[in-house]
Motif scaffolding. Structure first.
Motif, PDB file in Angstrom:
ATOM      1  N   GLY A  24      -2.202  -4.793  -1.999  1.00 41.21           N
ATOM      2  CA  GLY A  24      -1.352  -3.644  -1.690  1.00 41.21           C
ATOM      3  C   GLY A  24      -0.273  -3.337  -2.699  1.00 41.21           C
ATOM      4  N   TRP A  25      -0.196  -4.128  -3.757  1.00 40.60           N
ATOM      5  CA  TRP A  25       0.743  -3.879  -4.843  1.00 40.60           C
ATOM      6  C   TRP A  25      -0.039  -3.838  -6.149  1.00 40.60           C
ATOM      7  CZ3 TRP A  25       2.030  -7.169  -0.817  1.00 40.60           C
ATOM      8  CH2 TRP A  25       3.169  -6.832  -0.090  1.00 40.60           C
ATOM      9  N   ALA A  34      -2.689   1.999  -6.501  1.00 40.81           N
ATOM     10  CA  ALA A  34      -4.095   2.386  -6.657  1.00 40.81           C
ATOM     11  C   ALA A  34      -4.355   3.202  -7.932  1.00 40.81           C
ATOM     12  CB  ALA A  34      -4.550   3.178  -5.437  1.00 40.81           C
ATOM     13  N   THR A  35      -3.361   3.360  -8.781  1.00 35.32           N
ATOM     14  CA  THR A  35      -3.484   4.162 -10.001  1.00 35.32           C
ATOM     15  C   THR A  35      -4.473   3.547 -10.971  1.00 35.32           C
ATOM     16  OG1 THR A  35      -1.230   4.960  -9.804  1.00 35.32           O
ATOM     17  CG2 THR A  35      -2.210   5.103 -11.975  1.00 35.32           C
ATOM     18  N   ILE A  38       3.173  -6.857  -8.534  1.00 38.64           N
ATOM     19  CA  ILE A  38       4.381  -6.186  -9.021  1.00 38.64           C
ATOM     20  C   ILE A  38       4.720  -4.958  -8.171  1.00 38.64           C
ATOM     21  CG2 ILE A  38       5.428  -5.090 -11.054  1.00 38.64           C
ATOM     22  CD1 ILE A  38       4.712  -8.081 -11.464  1.00 38.64           C
ATOM     23  N   ASN A  39       5.990  -4.766  -7.887  1.00 36.02           N
ATOM     24  CA  ASN A  39       6.450  -3.584  -7.164  1.00 36.02           C
ATOM     25  C   ASN A  39       6.327  -2.349  -8.050  1.00 36.02           C
ATOM     26  OD1 ASN A  39       7.764  -4.575  -4.548  1.00 36.02           O
ATOM     27  ND2 ASN A  39       8.675  -5.927  -6.080  1.00 36.02           N
ATOM     28  N   SER A  40       5.733  -1.285  -7.530  1.00 30.20           N
ATOM     29  CA  SER A  40       5.632  -0.028  -8.284  1.00 30.20           C
ATOM     30  C   SER A  40       7.000   0.491  -8.712  1.00 30.20           C
ATOM     31  CB  SER A  40       4.952   1.058  -7.447  1.00 30.20           C
ATOM     32  OG  SER A  40       3.588   0.800  -7.265  1.00 30.20           O
ATOM     33  N   PHE A  57       0.800  -1.225   0.000  1.00 31.89           N
ATOM     34  CA  PHE A  57       0.000   0.000   0.000  1.00 31.89           C
ATOM     35  C   PHE A  57       0.835   1.278   0.000  1.00 31.89           C
ATOM     36  CE2 PHE A  57      -2.478  -3.352   2.050  1.00 31.89           C
ATOM     37  CZ  PHE A  57      -3.554  -3.426   1.176  1.00 31.89           C
ATOM     38  N   THR A  58       2.120   1.204  -0.352  1.00 28.46           N
ATOM     39  CA  THR A  58       2.962   2.399  -0.376  1.00 28.46           C
ATOM     40  C   THR A  58       3.448   2.764  -1.768  1.00 28.46           C
ATOM     41  OG1 THR A  58       5.015   1.179  -0.007  1.00 28.46           O
ATOM     42  CG2 THR A  58       3.820   1.921   1.962  1.00 28.46           C
ATOM     43  N   GLY A  59       3.367   1.863  -2.720  1.00 25.54           N
ATOM     44  CA  GLY A  59       3.921   2.092  -4.054  1.00 25.54           C
ATOM     45  C   GLY A  59       3.116   3.107  -4.854  1.00 25.54           C
TER      46      GLY A  59
END
Length: 132
Positions: A66-67, A38-39, A120-122, A32-34
């Motif tokens: 969250g990713w 949420a884009t 996937i990692n942002s 939930f930080t990348g």
């Protein structure tokens, strides 16, 4: 697809500290930080290291993990899979087939039509918005 290989020092100079940690050293950003989790902007997600198109926003969905999650890549040839036994579990790691950047993992609990969830990692992505 032509492989892109560089020494770690060149990657370190070309990427942010977070991108280097995730893409080149196999790290993971906190849930939930990348930037892109949420884009909803329409576009294509490129590899942050080599600009290879990896995922289209049409395949992005909210998995609640969250990713950023996608049910398929733009082409199966752009993703390389590797067994991952880290953290006391068995998973399938996904990497950019061109530059070997760590992207995240794929799980068999996604939606139709593929049943896959590419988690996937942002930091391993760069969104190029679609201009229509």
């Amino acid at each position: 697809m032509d492989k892109l290989e560089k020494p770690l020092e060149e990657w370190r100079e070309a990427l942010s500290a977070e991108q280097f940690e995730i893409c080149r050293l196999g790290g993971t950003e906190r849930a939930f930080t990348g930037e892109y989790y949420a884009t909803k902007t329409p576009g294509v997600y490129l590899c942050a290291c080599c600009a290879t198109p990896l995922f289209d926003s049409e395949a992005k969905y909210d998995s609640g993990c969250g990713w950023p999650s996608y049910f398929q890549p733009v082409d199966e040839q752009v993703i390389a899979e590797k067994e991952d036994f880290s953290h006391g579990m068995q998973r399938i790691e996904v990497r950019c087939a061109r530059c070997d950047a760590h992207l995240g993992h794929v799980f068999p609990d996604g939606p139709r039509p593929t049943g896959l969830r590419y988690c996937i990692n942002s930091a391993s992505l760069k969104l190029v918005p679609r201009t229509e």
